[in-house]
Design an enzyme around this catalytic site. Structure first.
Site, PDB file in Angstrom:
ATOM      1  N   GLY A 283      37.678  41.095  37.532  1.00  0.00           N
ATOM      2  CA  GLY A 283      36.223  40.962  37.469  1.00  0.00           C
ATOM      3  C   GLY A 283      35.686  39.975  38.486  1.00  0.00           C
ATOM      4  CB  SER A 284      32.614  37.918  38.339  1.00  0.00           C
ATOM      5  OG  SER A 284      31.939  38.938  37.655  1.00  0.00           O
ATOM      6  CB  VAL A 285      37.947  35.894  39.176  1.00  0.00           C
ATOM      7  CG1 VAL A 285      38.885  35.028  39.971  1.00  0.00           C
ATOM      8  CG2 VAL A 285      37.765  35.354  37.773  1.00  0.00           C
ATOM      9  CG  PHE A 286      38.746  39.968  43.022  1.00  0.00           C
ATOM     10  CD1 PHE A 286      39.535  39.636  41.943  1.00  0.00           C
ATOM     11  CD2 PHE A 286      39.334  40.567  44.122  1.00  0.00           C
ATOM     12  CE1 PHE A 286      40.899  39.891  41.960  1.00  0.00           C
ATOM     13  CE2 PHE A 286      40.689  40.825  44.152  1.00  0.00           C
ATOM     14  CZ  PHE A 286      41.475  40.489  43.069  1.00  0.00           C
ATOM     15  CE  LYS A 287      30.279  39.465  41.085  1.00  0.00           C
ATOM     16  NZ  LYS A 287      29.589  39.307  39.823  1.00  0.00           N
TER      17      LYS A 287
END
Lengths: 572, 147
Positions: A283-287
């Protein structure tokens, strides 16, 4: 004639002389001979004496050290001990006694079996009778008896029952290191975890094997993650703590766990190491990776603006924001509000090839290297289309192990150098590979801090320790479809953010919202507080001093300018 | 003379014989003792090994935590409870005097900082830093100003 003369010579006699002279001559010869013999003996004794003096006084004054060497025995166990980074024993061999029978000696198999059953009631009667009447010289009855059981069997006094001294693997901390250490089978062969990876080294037994894990940190991590898992009724959880400058894993756990003394009794799900073997969409950790790539390649700066006012439609997909702002956002705000739309637009600006190249450099696309046999390979989209580029920008469509995320975030926070993760204690920092520049890493630190001060990670804040991180909530793929209420909630944080030293990750699998979280089960509500609690407990153990938020050097290190800059037209 | 020599020889033979016997007997005795000690050492090593395992077991953090909860009235250390040596007043401050309300000279003592639990977290975080300049520092500042 000549023989006649020789016999006279031998006697020292001269028959040609007068009797008077003969007598004198004979006496003289005898004296000479005694003298020569005496001299010979004297030389011999002097020689021996000189040899003795040389051997005892001159050459080696003291006694030779016979006792050293050959027969000094040292206790050597079958397998080497395993110790944590502080030398605390976490796996060792202890002597036990196992019961075997010499069936040739057993006279009355049925009677002996019944007698044995009074002491070891859980043995199977039929099998036992079959074994005892087998006429074999050696049949195992029961391995690893307790001292009480041994005493009881001994007092039965059944001939033909004997004890074999064995060694058994013992884990003094029980479940605490279950997934890292793994376990051994009944014959002490390592069949999972460190026990398997280092099976040969442990058998050779050149002193204990030292891991990088810390019992105290492992316990704090385990306890906080377990309590979060219970509170939010999650089906599983994983947690990790890593030293970002050495790549050493200080704590690694996966729930549900198992008792390493009885691994067979645990379901397969409990033996599964979610930290290294499980692959998940994070999820958003990849942002964070996405933004780091954009900042590093120079396609954006922190003030660049992106249109996040409307969802992006790509074919049958629509990329929208969870509780979106529906307006133009700066790059810093995209991280702060965790905007999927904004991240996708950033990714489109640097393109698929750049994304793939950098993710590979972060070690996200390859099987991670760590000293464990249970390592999962990431699920990478093939072919990698533009839509994949967009979804990967916010952590969907690419499943990776939590270990890779922790390594990657370490590289973001430590100044841009990726070091291989390890569970062995290191002397100093191992060689790493530069992934992003120091300047980009510095900006990433500010962005990570922003998430905790103003964004979705507020619940992780611990005054004095300056956490910075990123939440990530992804819907779980079940049979190829996303399920709305089955989530993976991840929070990954580094601290202290003005000079990061450690990264902590907590992932909860299918957490459910509670009254306290107003029904939310997103990472900011369930995982972030757990990370905060872990940091509160481990920071003093790691020697990190709490600092004052108002200190100018910290404000300077973490300041971020949220002013709105020029509007930048997105590429479509 | 010859007779004396014979007696001396006889005496030496007996002494050396007895000596050799004693030494060989002693060696045998020591060797027995040595191997007994060896196996004793091995036993002790094994005991130490088992005790090491027990020590580690007794040091299990979970056990220590439950014992601490039962027997100690201590809580987990909060970040606010920690201070560094730099937060302490300087030596110079200890030799300063101030006048109390009766005009008596009393030793200068820095005002104790507020207990963390009496303050809201933000305030407490600030209170933990002693940022008032020390008397010595203010005085030297004033002198520099005068010059």
């Amino acid at each position: 004639m000549s023989f006649y003369r020789f016999s006279y010579w031998l006697r020292g006699d001269r028959p040609e002389l007068s009797p008077d002279q003969r007598e004198r001559h004979a006496i003289e010869t005898a004296r000479n001979r005694i003298f020569i013999t005496g001299a010979m003996f004297a030389i011999g004794f002097v020689w021996i004496t000189a040899g003795l003096v040389d051997a005892t006084v001159l050459r080696q004054g003291n006694e030779p050290e016979m006792a050293s060497g050959s027969d000094t025995r040292e206790l050597k166990t079958e397998r080497a001990d395993i110790v944590d980074r502080n030398g605390m024993l976490i796996a060792t061999d202890l002597p036990t006694n196992s019961l075997y029978a010499d069936a040739r000696v057993i006279k009355d198999p049925v009677g002996s079996a019944d007698q044995l059953l009074t002491v070891l009631p859980d043995l199977d009667r039929d099998t036992l009778i079959r074994h005892l009447s087998s006429q074999k010289a050696f049949v195992w009855i029961r391995r690893n008896l307790t001292p009480e059981q041994q005493y009881a069997v001994n007092s039965l006094g059944v001939p033909g029952l004997n004890f074999q001294r064995e060694e058994r693997r013992v884990y003094p901390h029980g479940r605490l290191f279950a997934h890292v250490l793994g376990f051994t089978d009944i014959d002490n062969n390592g069949i999972a975890g460190v026990e398997r990876k280092f099976d040969n080294e442990l058998r050779i037994n050149n002193g204990p094997l030292q891991l990088s894990l810390d019992t105290r940190i492992q316990y704090a991590l385990e306890e906080e993650v377990e309590s979060a898992m219970k509170t939010y009724d999650a089906v599983g959880a994983t947690g990790m703590v890593m030293d970002i400058y050495t790549g050493e894993v200080l704590g690694m756990m996966s729930l549900p766990d198992f008792d390493p003394h009885r691994p067979g009794q645990a379901p397969a799900d409990a033996r599964f190491n979610r930290a290294t073997l499980g692959v998940y969409e994070m999820g958003s950790v990849f942002k964070l990776f996405n933004t780091a790539i954009a900042l590093e390649t120079g396609t954006v700066n922190l003030q660049s603006m992106y249109d996040a006012s409307q969802p992006i439609r790509v074919g049958r997909f629509a990329i929208s924001d969870y509780r979106g702002e529906n307006r133009w956002l700066s790059v810093a705000e995209i991280i702060k509000y965790s905007s999927n739309i904004g991240s996708a637009r950033i990714a489109l600006d640097f393109g698929t090839e750049t994304q793939r190249k950098y993710l590979k450099k972060f070690g996200i696309l390859d099987t991670p290297r760590i000293e464990l046999p249970e390592v999962g390979s990431p699920l990478v989209p093939n072919p990698w289309r533009e839509v994949n580029t967009m979804t990967i920008s916010f952590g969907h469509g690419l499943a990776v192990t939590p270990l890779q995320v922790v390594s990657g975030i370490s590289a973001l926070a430590n100044g841009g150098i990726l070091r291989p993760a390890t569970i062995l204690k290191q002397d100093g920092a191992p060689a790493g590979e530069r992934v992003i520049s120091r300047q980009t890493s510095d900006k990433m630190r500010r962005l990570m801090r922003l998430v905790v001060t103003d964004g979705s990670g507020k619940k992780a804040e611990v005054p004095g320790y300056f956490l910075g991180g990123k939440t990530g909530t992804s819907e779980k793929l079940v049979n190829g479809r996303y399920v709305k209420n089955a989530r993976m909630s991840t929070f990954v944080a580094a601290f202290p953010m003005q000079d990061p030293k450690y990264v902590v990750l907590v992932t909860l699998d299918e957490p459910k919202g509670t009254k306290e979280t107003y029904g939310f089960a997103t990472a900011g509500w369930v995982s972030a507080p757990a990370v905060g609690k872990v940091v509160t407990r481990i920071a003093p153990l790691l020697g990190i001093e709490p600092a004052n938020a108002k200190a100018p050097e910290i404000e300077q290190a973490l300041h971020i300018d949220l002013r709105k800059g020029e509007r930048k037209l997105a590429s479509f | 003379m010859t007779r004396a020599m014979t007696f001396i020889g006889l005496f030496l033979t007996i002494v050396i014989g007895a000596g050799t016997y004693w030494v060989s007997h002693e060696v045998e005795r020591l060797e027995k003792r040595y191997s007994a000690i060896q196996s004793e050492i091995l036993n002790e090593q094994e005991t130490i090994h088992v005790l090491d395992a027990e020590w580690s077991y007794l040091n299990n953090p979970q056990r220590i935590e439950s014992l601490a909860k039962t027997y100690l009235k201590l809580d987990q250390i909060a970040p606010l409870q920690m201070a560094s040596i730099d937060d302490l007043p300087e030596d110079a401050d200890l030799h300063q005097y101030r006048l109390d309300k009766f005009g008596e000279a009393v030793a200068f003592l820095p005002v104790p900082r507020a207990r963390p639990d009496e303050l809201a977290p933000d305030e407490a975080a600030e209170a933990m830093i002693i940022n008032a300049p020390s008397l010595a520092a203010t005085r030297s500042d004033a002198q520099e100003g005068g010059q």
